[in-house]
Design a protein around this motif. Structure first.
Motif, PDB file in Angstrom:
ATOM      1  N   LEU A  25       0.816  -1.213   0.000  1.00 17.08           N
ATOM      2  CA  LEU A  25       0.000   0.000   0.000  1.00 17.08           C
ATOM      3  C   LEU A  25       0.850   1.265   0.000  1.00 17.08           C
ATOM      4  O   LEU A  25       0.501   2.257  -0.640  1.00 17.08           O
ATOM      5  N   ALA A  26       1.981   1.232   0.722  1.00 14.52           N
ATOM      6  CA  ALA A  26       2.819   2.430   0.826  1.00 14.52           C
ATOM      7  C   ALA A  26       3.644   2.653  -0.428  1.00 14.52           C
ATOM      8  O   ALA A  26       3.761   3.774  -0.931  1.00 14.52           O
ATOM      9  N   TYR A  27       4.249   1.574  -0.945  1.00  9.59           N
ATOM     10  CA  TYR A  27       5.214   1.695  -2.034  1.00  9.59           C
ATOM     11  C   TYR A  27       4.616   1.461  -3.417  1.00  9.59           C
ATOM     12  O   TYR A  27       5.341   1.597  -4.413  1.00  9.59           O
ATOM     13  N   GLY A  28       3.336   1.107  -3.503  1.00 10.42           N
ATOM     14  CA  GLY A  28       2.732   0.822  -4.805  1.00 10.42           C
ATOM     15  C   GLY A  28       2.878   1.972  -5.780  1.00 10.42           C
ATOM     16  O   GLY A  28       3.372   1.794  -6.903  1.00 10.42           O
ATOM     17  N   SER A  29       2.496   3.173  -5.365  1.00  9.98           N
ATOM     18  CA  SER A  29       2.592   4.341  -6.254  1.00  9.98           C
ATOM     19  C   SER A  29       4.029   4.831  -6.422  1.00  9.98           C
ATOM     20  O   SER A  29       4.472   5.063  -7.554  1.00  9.98           O
ATOM     21  N   PRO A  30       4.811   4.999  -5.329  1.00  6.72           N
ATOM     22  CA  PRO A  30       6.203   5.453  -5.520  1.00  6.72           C
ATOM     23  C   PRO A  30       7.051   4.529  -6.383  1.00  6.72           C
ATOM     24  O   PRO A  30       7.885   4.998  -7.160  1.00  6.72           O
ATOM     25  N   THR A 145       8.678  -8.306  -0.993  1.00  4.44           N
ATOM     26  CA  THR A 145       7.995  -8.443  -2.292  1.00  4.44           C
ATOM     27  C   THR A 145       6.739  -7.589  -2.351  1.00  4.44           C
ATOM     28  O   THR A 145       6.202  -7.352  -3.438  1.00  4.44           O
ATOM     29  N   GLY A 146       6.282  -7.118  -1.195  1.00  5.81           N
ATOM     30  CA  GLY A 146       5.107  -6.231  -1.177  1.00  5.81           C
ATOM     31  C   GLY A 146       5.313  -5.003  -2.034  1.00  5.81           C
ATOM     32  O   GLY A 146       4.391  -4.553  -2.727  1.00  5.81           O
ATOM     33  N   THR A 147       6.531  -4.440  -2.019  1.00  4.54           N
ATOM     34  CA  THR A 147       6.808  -3.260  -2.846  1.00  4.54           C
ATOM     35  C   THR A 147       6.711  -3.599  -4.334  1.00  4.54           C
ATOM     36  O   THR A 147       6.182  -2.816  -5.122  1.00  4.54           O
ATOM     37  N   SER A 148       7.204  -4.785  -4.708  1.00  4.44           N
ATOM     38  CA  SER A 148       7.202  -5.177  -6.124  1.00  4.44           C
ATOM     39  C   SER A 148       5.801  -5.515  -6.615  1.00  4.44           C
ATOM     40  O   SER A 148       5.403  -5.116  -7.714  1.00  4.44           O
ATOM     41  N   VAL A 149       5.051  -6.254  -5.799  1.00  6.64           N
ATOM     42  CA  VAL A 149       3.666  -6.568  -6.167  1.00  6.64           C
ATOM     43  C   VAL A 149       2.848  -5.280  -6.251  1.00  6.64           C
ATOM     44  O   VAL A 149       2.031  -5.091  -7.167  1.00  6.64           O
ATOM     45  N   GLY A 150       3.099  -4.374  -5.303  1.00  8.30           N
ATOM     46  CA  GLY A 150       2.416  -3.081  -5.335  1.00  8.30           C
ATOM     47  C   GLY A 150       2.749  -2.301  -6.594  1.00  8.30           C
ATOM     48  O   GLY A 150       1.865  -1.706  -7.221  1.00  8.30           O
ATOM     49  N   GLY A 334       9.349  -5.083 -14.664  1.00  8.67           N
ATOM     50  CA  GLY A 334      10.447  -4.982 -13.699  1.00  8.67           C
ATOM     51  C   GLY A 334      10.007  -5.299 -12.287  1.00  8.67           C
ATOM     52  O   GLY A 334      10.740  -5.927 -11.517  1.00  8.67           O
ATOM     53  N   ALA A 335       8.793  -4.875 -11.937  1.00  6.03           N
ATOM     54  CA  ALA A 335       8.285  -5.118 -10.581  1.00  6.03           C
ATOM     55  C   ALA A 335       8.065  -6.601 -10.318  1.00  6.03           C
ATOM     56  O   ALA A 335       8.406  -7.110  -9.239  1.00  6.03           O
ATOM     57  N   ILE A 336       7.484  -7.312 -11.292  1.00  6.13           N
ATOM     58  CA  ILE A 336       7.265  -8.748 -11.125  1.00  6.13           C
ATOM     59  C   ILE A 336       8.597  -9.485 -11.031  1.00  6.13           C
ATOM     60  O   ILE A 336       8.781 -10.406 -10.219  1.00  6.13           O
ATOM     61  N   ALA A 337       9.562  -9.081 -11.875  1.00  6.52           N
ATOM     62  CA  ALA A 337      10.886  -9.708 -11.819  1.00  6.52           C
ATOM     63  C   ALA A 337      11.554  -9.449 -10.471  1.00  6.52           C
ATOM     64  O   ALA A 337      12.203 -10.338  -9.902  1.00  6.52           O
ATOM     65  N   GLY A 395      16.124  -7.379  -6.766  1.00  4.32           N
ATOM     66  CA  GLY A 395      15.499  -8.037  -5.618  1.00  4.32           C
ATOM     67  C   GLY A 395      16.457  -8.248  -4.458  1.00  4.32           C
ATOM     68  O   GLY A 395      16.057  -8.738  -3.397  1.00  4.32           O
ATOM     69  N   ASN A 396      17.737  -7.857  -4.656  1.00  2.29           N
ATOM     70  CA  ASN A 396      18.699  -7.999  -3.561  1.00  2.29           C
ATOM     71  C   ASN A 396      18.392  -7.087  -2.377  1.00  2.29           C
ATOM     72  O   ASN A 396      19.037  -7.191  -1.327  1.00  2.29           O
TER      73      ASN A 396
END
Length: 496
Positions: A25-30, A145-150, A334-337, A395-396
């Motif tokens: 929720l926090a990082y989805g838009s940024p 992974t929450g940031t990437s899924v977001g 890129g986010a999914i990867a 993802g590191n």
């Protein structure tokens, strides 16, 4: 009294789920700000270097403020910090809907939302590390992974929302969704009481004991409790009814103004000593050569690897590889990867025969090679592949808390992670404006991406060299003794 033992399961998985959703929720838009970037360029008609500050600040400010964010989590706990961050993220996004220019957007989206994200990041990673020991790598991998899924969800969602409601409506809607961060905070049950509450409890118990020994007049008890009890109150009742500051003011008022001034000066001196001790402990952490090498590597990786997240859509459009943003944007790929990379690397780092620092160095080297190939790629499919490769190795980030714990120990994790994120945030903040200025100067992204790749590869080389066993043998022995000493001190401080 809460147990200090890591649970590796049970309620820990509820913490993982809540932290995952909080980061989403926090990082989805940024994290998908690259989708908004072309729209801001068109709306405000500013240069790419100036507009890039919005995306760089939202990612960098929270990390630069990590020492402060970590101190907030350490003193107040993950739950209240996450609640407050929900207000900041949602408020900043909604405020950005009314931005009249890029300068206002830099404040509302870049700084306010960025600080809120920094608080969420520090809170979620700290509480996850507290609940896990043997499975810490996997747990941190899932959470981050929450940031990437977001980013994947928000990249597509923001495109659709801009078509339906415009840029302003899109920002208002995602701001309202961000308020659900408060619900995530409800699940973050503290395993250990935060420092602030321990100090308050100790002060209350000490002052209560003094109050009982002094046998205060019945009138004072009536005022404080609001009742006409004729028997002396119990310790529990006094703990509930007496606030430490009010009690101190009442006692010092009776002793006179001079005594009150003396007590205030004593309190200020005590606070100064506490801050001095905190700064000195940060200085001690930076004496570790492995920690210094990791900080330099994080800075150079952030400086080089973050700009593609912001510019990759504009690269495809400016090179004529695609006329419009595709159904699945490059940001989403890129986010999914990155999501897959965080999970895979998180599982790999739990294997006993894998050196986590060298694994991180390898991901940096591979990501640097992908950056070198972006300028010579002349097809959209090639750009998609390189975006996926760079995303996987990005993802590191899921390894940072794990490696920090290995270097300085769990007792110093909060402070050390704050220092590390400061360097990362500084690199993220500088990267996009530098790339934007390169484009404004040369009207091409080629030189900018060569610069980015050089920074990342150089960071990998420094990390490999400075963490070689022949350099670090004495430091490891000293670090072990320091960690044991610090752990004892922390226990003494908590008791005091």
């Amino acid at each position: 009294m809460a147990s200090s033992k890591a649970l590796d399961g049970g309620w820990g998985w509820a913490i993982v789920a809540a932290s995952f959703m909080a980061q989403l929720l926090a990082y989805g838009s940024p994290q998908s700000v690259g989708v908004l970037y072309p729209e801001w360029l068109h709306t405000f008609q500013e240069g790419k270097g100036m507009t890039a500050w919005v995306g760089s600040l939202v990612a960098g400010v929270g990390l630069i403020a990590s020492p402060v964010c970590s101190a907030c989590v350490e003193n107040f706990g993950a739950r209240p910090v996450t609640v407050f961050s929900g207000v900041m993220v949602a408020g900043g996004l909604m405020l950005s809907a009314f931005a009249p220019n890029v300068q206002f957007l830099i404040f509302s989206y870049g700084i306010v939302v960025g600080l809120g994200c920094g608080l969420v990041y520090a809170a979620t990673l700290t509480i996850t590390c507290q609940y896990f020991d043997k499975r810490r790598g996997l747990a941190l991998g899932i959470v981050t992974t929450g940031t990437s899924v977001g980013a994947f969800i928000y990249a597509t969602a923001q495109n659709e929302l801009m078509v339906l409601f415009g840029l302003d409506g899109c920002l208002l809607i995602i701001g309202a969704i961000a308020l659900n961060l408060m619900a995530c905070a409800g699940f973050m049950r503290p395993l250990n009481m935060p420092g602030y509450y321990l100090k308050q409890k100790a002060a209350l118990e000490r002052n209560t004991g003094e109050q009982l020994l002094e046998k205060p007049p019945l009138e004072d008890v009536k005022i404080m409790t609001g009742s006409s009890i004729t028997t002396p109150p119990t310790v529990k009742e006094l703990l509930i009814s007496i606030d430490t500051k009010d009690l101190a003011v009442q006692m010092e008022t009776k002793k006179g103004c001079c005594m009150s001034g003396f007590v205030i000066m004593k309190m200020i001196k005590k606070k100064q000593q506490a801050y001095s001790k905190y700064i000195y402990s940060m200085y001690e952490i930076l004496q570790d050569q492995s920690m210094v090498a990791f900080c330099i590597a994080i800075f150079l990786f952030s400086l080089g690897a973050f700009p593609p997240v912001l510019f990759i859509e504009d690269v495809a459009q400016s090179e004529g590889l695609i006329e419009e943003v595709s159904i699945i944007p490059l940001v989403s790929i890129g986010a999914i990867a990155t999501c897959v990379g965080k999970l895979v690397l998180g599982m790999l780092v739990d294997l006993r025969w894998i050196n986590s620092i060298y694994l991180y160095g390898f991901t940096m080297f591979a990501g640097g090679l992908a950056l070198f190939l972006i300028p010579i790629t002349k097809s959209y499919v090639g750009l998609q592949i390189l975006t996926a490769v760079l995303g996987f190795f990005s993802g590191n980030w899921s390894l940072t808390s794990y490696i920090t714990t290995k270097i300085v120990g769990l007792d110093r994790l909060t402070q050390a992670h704050g220092i590390l994120m400061f360097f990362g945030g500084f690199g993220i903040m500088l990267g996009p404006p530098v790339v934007g200025w390169f484009f404004d100067w040369t009207q091409s992204y080629d030189l900018a991406f060569y610069f980015s790749g050089t920074c990342v590869v150089l960071g990998a080389f420094i990390l490999f060299v400075l963490t070689l066993p022949c350099w670090n043998r004495k430091n490891v022995e000293n670090a072990k003794s320091d960690i044991q000493y610090t752990s004892t001190c922390d226990k003494v401080i908590s008791v005091a």
